[in-house]
Design a protein around this motif. Structure first.
Motif, PDB file in Angstrom:
ATOM      1  N   VAL A   1       2.983  11.915  -4.592  1.00 40.75           N
ATOM      2  CA  VAL A   1       3.267  11.147  -5.505  1.00 40.75           C
ATOM      3  C   VAL A   1       4.744  10.608  -5.922  1.00 40.75           C
ATOM      4  O   VAL A   1       5.235   9.941  -5.268  1.00 40.75           O
ATOM      5  CB  VAL A   1       2.767  11.148  -7.534  1.00 40.75           C
ATOM      6  CG1 VAL A   1       2.740   9.743  -7.496  1.00 40.75           C
ATOM      7  CG2 VAL A   1       1.058  11.245  -6.963  1.00 40.75           C
TER       8      VAL A   1
ATOM      9  N   LYS B   1      -1.464   7.660   2.429  1.00 40.22           N
ATOM     10  CA  LYS B   1      -2.512   8.404   1.067  1.00 40.22           C
ATOM     11  C   LYS B   1      -2.263   9.836   1.708  1.00 40.22           C
ATOM     12  O   LYS B   1      -2.413  10.201   2.925  1.00 40.22           O
ATOM     13  CB  LYS B   1      -3.823   7.904   1.779  1.00 40.22           C
ATOM     14  CG  LYS B   1      -4.423   6.481   1.156  1.00 40.22           C
ATOM     15  CD  LYS B   1      -5.507   5.973   2.328  1.00 40.22           C
ATOM     16  CE  LYS B   1      -6.999   6.995   1.304  1.00 40.22           C
ATOM     17  NZ  LYS B   1      -8.531   6.513   2.060  1.00 40.22           N
TER      18      LYS B   1
ATOM     19  N   ALA C   1      -0.446   7.915  -2.271  1.00 37.53           N
ATOM     20  CA  ALA C   1      -1.189   7.810  -3.619  1.00 37.53           C
ATOM     21  C   ALA C   1      -1.792   9.575  -3.335  1.00 37.53           C
ATOM     22  O   ALA C   1      -2.604   9.464  -1.553  1.00 37.53           O
ATOM     23  CB  ALA C   1      -2.535   6.843  -2.837  1.00 37.53           C
TER      24      ALA C   1
ATOM     25  N   THR D   1       0.562  18.091  -5.242  1.00 38.79           N
ATOM     26  CA  THR D   1       0.052  16.329  -5.684  1.00 38.79           C
ATOM     27  C   THR D   1       1.204  15.765  -6.297  1.00 38.79           C
ATOM     28  O   THR D   1       1.837  14.466  -6.522  1.00 38.79           O
ATOM     29  CB  THR D   1      -0.946  16.496  -6.878  1.00 38.79           C
ATOM     30  OG1 THR D   1      -2.656  16.684  -6.730  1.00 38.79           O
ATOM     31  CG2 THR D   1      -1.433  14.579  -7.103  1.00 38.79           C
TER      32      THR D   1
ATOM     33  N   PRO E   1      -0.436   7.391  -8.922  1.00 38.48           N
ATOM     34  CA  PRO E   1      -2.142   6.809  -7.967  1.00 38.48           C
ATOM     35  C   PRO E   1      -2.211   8.096  -7.835  1.00 38.48           C
ATOM     36  O   PRO E   1      -1.977   8.823  -6.789  1.00 38.48           O
ATOM     37  CB  PRO E   1      -0.901   5.912  -7.247  1.00 38.48           C
ATOM     38  CG  PRO E   1       0.397   6.624  -7.385  1.00 38.48           C
ATOM     39  CD  PRO E   1       0.833   6.956  -8.306  1.00 38.48           C
ATOM     40  N   ILE E   2      -3.519   8.898  -8.490  1.00 40.31           N
ATOM     41  CA  ILE E   2      -3.652   9.981  -8.314  1.00 40.31           C
ATOM     42  C   ILE E   2      -5.382   9.779  -8.264  1.00 40.31           C
ATOM     43  O   ILE E   2      -5.332   9.767  -9.859  1.00 40.31           O
ATOM     44  CB  ILE E   2      -3.311  11.038  -9.114  1.00 40.31           C
ATOM     45  CG1 ILE E   2      -1.559  11.256  -8.986  1.00 40.31           C
ATOM     46  CG2 ILE E   2      -4.246  12.008  -8.421  1.00 40.31           C
ATOM     47  CD1 ILE E   2      -1.218  12.245  -9.509  1.00 40.31           C
ATOM     48  N   ARG E   3      -6.635  10.144  -7.371  1.00 43.60           N
ATOM     49  CA  ARG E   3      -7.379  10.578  -7.940  1.00 43.60           C
ATOM     50  C   ARG E   3      -7.969  11.581  -8.719  1.00 43.60           C
ATOM     51  O   ARG E   3      -7.382  12.220  -7.865  1.00 43.60           O
ATOM     52  CB  ARG E   3      -8.310   9.677  -6.691  1.00 43.60           C
ATOM     53  CG  ARG E   3      -7.757   8.866  -6.505  1.00 43.60           C
ATOM     54  CD  ARG E   3      -8.838   7.907  -5.216  1.00 43.60           C
ATOM     55  NE  ARG E   3     -10.345   8.668  -5.230  1.00 43.60           N
ATOM     56  CZ  ARG E   3     -11.098   8.982  -3.959  1.00 43.60           C
ATOM     57  NH1 ARG E   3     -10.303   9.332  -2.416  1.00 43.60           N
ATOM     58  NH2 ARG E   3     -12.803   9.102  -3.650  1.00 43.60           N
TER      59      ARG E   3
ATOM     60  N   ASP F   1       0.968  -1.252   0.048  1.00 44.28           N
ATOM     61  CA  ASP F   1      -0.188  -0.309  -0.260  1.00 44.28           C
ATOM     62  C   ASP F   1       0.902   0.937  -0.136  1.00 44.28           C
ATOM     63  O   ASP F   1       1.624   1.105   0.272  1.00 44.28           O
ATOM     64  CB  ASP F   1      -0.915   0.259   1.320  1.00 44.28           C
ATOM     65  CG  ASP F   1      -2.156  -0.835   1.204  1.00 44.28           C
ATOM     66  OD1 ASP F   1      -2.585  -0.814  -0.105  1.00 44.28           O
ATOM     67  OD2 ASP F   1      -2.675  -1.297   2.354  1.00 44.28           O
ATOM     68  N   ARG F   2       0.392   2.617  -0.514  1.00 43.81           N
ATOM     69  CA  ARG F   2       1.164   4.137  -0.437  1.00 43.81           C
ATOM     70  C   ARG F   2       0.261   4.416   0.996  1.00 43.81           C
ATOM     71  O   ARG F   2      -0.980   3.891   1.076  1.00 43.81           O
ATOM     72  CB  ARG F   2       1.097   4.327  -1.687  1.00 43.81           C
ATOM     73  CG  ARG F   2       1.611   3.850  -2.542  1.00 43.81           C
ATOM     74  CD  ARG F   2       1.125   4.583  -4.263  1.00 43.81           C
ATOM     75  NE  ARG F   2       2.084   4.333  -4.870  1.00 43.81           N
ATOM     76  CZ  ARG F   2       3.271   5.176  -5.060  1.00 43.81           C
ATOM     77  NH1 ARG F   2       3.300   6.161  -4.981  1.00 43.81           N
ATOM     78  NH2 ARG F   2       4.048   4.986  -6.904  1.00 43.81           N
TER      79      ARG F   2
END
Length: 308
Positions: A150, A134, A155, A146, A182-184, A131-132
């Motif tokens: 990253v 958050k 993430a 951002t 890993p960007i929303r 996992d990363r």
């Protein structure tokens, strides 16, 4: 910001660097009279700066050869030489595209360099294997914070109400060679998104916000920093991981400064987050030095984290 200078200068409007994908330095050349003169990716530009009101310039001749100038009254750029696409600046571990925007911006805020360094160099929190950690970036603009997160291994949920800003952040990720980062990327109202995340009981190790002094949300509702930032901070605190967290708040407003935010957080963080370890603060002003050693104010910053 100390960017490597890999091509010749663009002081004169006829001397655009031949390689428009080269990475060049940022430099604040001069400021005064409500404006600032900058060299950005090898190009000399002249644009408004409210912090420079009432101050005198130092190099009048240099202003006359700016390749690009933003006219605040006409709300448009005037280019003596075409501003060709593909320019980037290196920000220490990641890069950001630079281009003129309709509001006199260039796609990146160089005064944030120290904050990007802080985000990138703090030790990563422990998470499950694979996992990363958050991070949440609110009012994320074109995504420099951002990209910093990253590049440090996070993430990131990147939230901005302007579709064009989010599209620019996607372009920034591609400029860094990240096809599936890993960007929303979220076109959303920061206040409403944060409230939904609280209801979902989501948690983040790092939260970054750079709210404007004034503005309007997607629904047209007015935003005022002095009135609206406090409930947003309250909701943001509910999203922090108590075992390992960082919070970065920056802003530009005559009505709110770093002392106001620190006092508020010093009261709210212990009660809301119940942090493990010792609570730490760093606060101050963001300032850009020019060639004469003068410093142009660029707003406040407040950094909060727990140290175990």
């Amino acid at each position: 910001m100390n960017f490597p200078d890999r091509s010749r200068s663009d002081d004169m409007p006829s001397s655009d660097p031949p390689n428009h994908n080269s990475i060049n330095q940022y430099e604040l050349v001069d400021f005064g009279g409500g404006r600032k003169l900058e060299r950005v990716a090898g190009r000399l530009i002249d644009r408004p700066s409210p912090a420079a009101e009432g101050l005198a310039t130092k190099q009048n001749a240099r202003w006359k050869v700016a390749a690009s100038r933003f006219d605040e009254k006409e709300k448009q750029w005037n280019h003596r030489v075409e501003w060709k696409p593909g320019r980037c600046v290196e920000c220490g571990g990641f890069r950001m595209p630079v281009a003129p925007t309709p509001y006199g911006h260039i796609g990146v805020f160089p005064e944030q360099q120290a904050n990007w360094d802080w985000l990138r160099t703090r030790e990563l929190p422990e998470v499950s294997s694979g996992d990363r950690p958050k991070a949440l970036n609110l009012f994320a603009y074109t995504g420099a914070s951002t990209m910093a997160l990253v590049s440090a291994g996070f993430a990131v949920a990147h939230v901005d109400a302007a579709k064009q800003n989010v599209q620019s952040a996607r372009a920034a990720a591609k400029a860094n060679g990240w096809d599936d980062p890993p960007i929303r990327f979220l076109v959303d109202d920061a206040v409403k998104f944060t409230a939904r995340e609280v209801r979902r009981e989501n948690r983040y190790h790092t939260i970054v916000m750079d709210p404007p002094a004034y503005g309007h949300g997607p629904s047209g509702k007015a935003w005022r920093l002095a009135r609206d930032v406090w409930p947003l901070i309250d909701d943001s605190l509910k999203l922090l991981e108590p075992d390992a967290f960082r919070l970065l708040i920056t802003g530009h407003s005559p009505d709110v400064d770093q002392n106001d935010v620190q006092v508020y957080l010093a009261d709210r963080v212990p009660r809301t987050v119940s942090p493990a370890g010792t609570l730490r603060f760093e606060t101050g002003r963001l300032r850009l030095p020019d060639q004469f050693g003068r410093k142009l104010d660029a707003g406040f910053f407040v950094r909060v984290w727990n140290e175990r």
